[in-house]
Design an enzyme around this catalytic site. Sequence first.
Site, short mmCIF file in Angstrom:
data_model
loop_
_atom_site.label_atom_id
_atom_site.label_comp_id
_atom_site.label_asym_id
_atom_site.label_seq_id
_atom_site.Cartn_x
_atom_site.Cartn_y
_atom_site.Cartn_z
CG HIS A 169 -39.35 41.64 -28.54
ND1 HIS A 169 -39.55 41.51 -27.19
CD2 HIS A 169 -39.16 42.96 -28.78
CE1 HIS A 169 -39.47 42.72 -26.63
NE2 HIS A 169 -39.23 43.60 -27.57
CG ASP A 229 -31.71 45.04 -20.70
OD1 ASP A 229 -31.55 46.10 -21.34
OD2 ASP A 229 -32.83 44.57 -20.45
NE ARG A 279 -31.20 53.04 -22.35
CZ ARG A 279 -31.99 52.14 -22.96
NH1 ARG A 279 -31.93 50.87 -22.65
NH2 ARG A 279 -32.84 52.55 -23.89
CB SER A 287 -32.33 47.20 -24.04
OG SER A 287 -33.28 46.79 -23.07
CE LYS A 319 -35.52 42.56 -22.18
NZ LYS A 319 -34.83 43.85 -22.29
#
Length: 432
Positions: A82, A161, A168, A183, A187
């Site tokens: 990621h 999320d 947010r 967050s 995932k």
Amino acid sequence: MRAVDIIIKKRSGLELSREEIEFMVNGFTKGEIENYQMSAFTMAVYFRGMTDNEATILTKAMLNSGDVLDLSKIEGVKVDKHSTGGVGDKTSLVVAPIVASLGIKFAKMSGRGLGHTGGTLDKLESIPGYNISISEEQFIKQVNEIGVALVGQTADLAPADKKLYALRDVTGTVESIPLIASSIMSKKLASGSDVICLDVKVGSGAFMKNEEQATRLANLMVQIGKNCGKKMTAVLTNMDEPLGFAVGNSLEVIEAINTLNGKGPKDFTELCLTISSYLVLNSGYAKSLEEARALCIRQIENKEGLNTLAKLIHAQGGDESYIYDVDKFPKAKYELEVKIRKAGHVSRIDALAIGNAAMYLGAGRAKLTDKIDHSVGIVLKKKVGDIVKENDTIATIYSNKENNDLEIKTILDAYSVSNDAIEPKLIIKVIS
């Protein structure tokens, strides 16, 4: 149990229990806790922070708010990576096929881009026919057969999320380390991989603007992953200039293909090899980082990484001939050279400004409904540390617009030139 009592407790700087955090997340996801109460809660977290244990509990609660991908039917170790986002970041297009070509299963769900350029999925869709939406059954079958799949995220993956981020975004609580970490990790954990490598960007073109912030975020995400039984590594990388030369969807895919052919930019190649090496090492396919790196280099030299990318494109309905003939990619109508006005050493390239220039061309989205032009973008000719002479070309713009004055000015303003030579550092640190 009442939401107001939990808000007051966190506002007072006290540590919340598992039951209290789960009560807030589950209640908000189901609509039982109002937006204004969750806004107060996230603001309390913003100012008071969370312990590693609280952040882990929050991540798990968000993870369990929807589907968790069961990859148990995929044989062997499953890996994922990621990136926290950057300009010119097409790393997955190189890392995934290199790792998969070694027999390690790379099962990745990606998102679309919002901002300066498209995400991994948008880049892949510059290849005609590529299908990002395949069933879970097809996903598992494909990874078992060719070792890799790159698909879109399902709507039912960590729905808490999605709902919490939207809140947010409009309440000034995006820049909270525990909320960012939970967050991202909710995932990643919902995607079911065993080994995860995080590429945490630092600098002008990144969400984290300084090393201290990025280190805190990376440490927390690594700890959350470890608390959930995953093998974790985070690589902090410099985003004070774009990664590689190409910024724009098809242009970035071409650069990824060139890299798998052994002809990629030095910085981009180094990052791809670093991330790939940690995934190979943590999967148990090498006894040392040096051995893992040698294996990854071999997969570039013998073209197995390139061939695996072609298999991926074919498996998901795309025209794999593009991988072997990049001239097939769509061409923009205009090519314009941007020439610098002064001589010296390139000391800085504002990555965000370059990304914005690409977005102005149509390579990115200002809002989710915007349509991306896959053919447009920017290819840099000079990077930090390079010597430039007056009137040297520093970038080429690929555009379908007649007037590109804004893009030219933005690129020129992004470049800083000094008399002193600069040696850029890509890999800042590794956390594991």
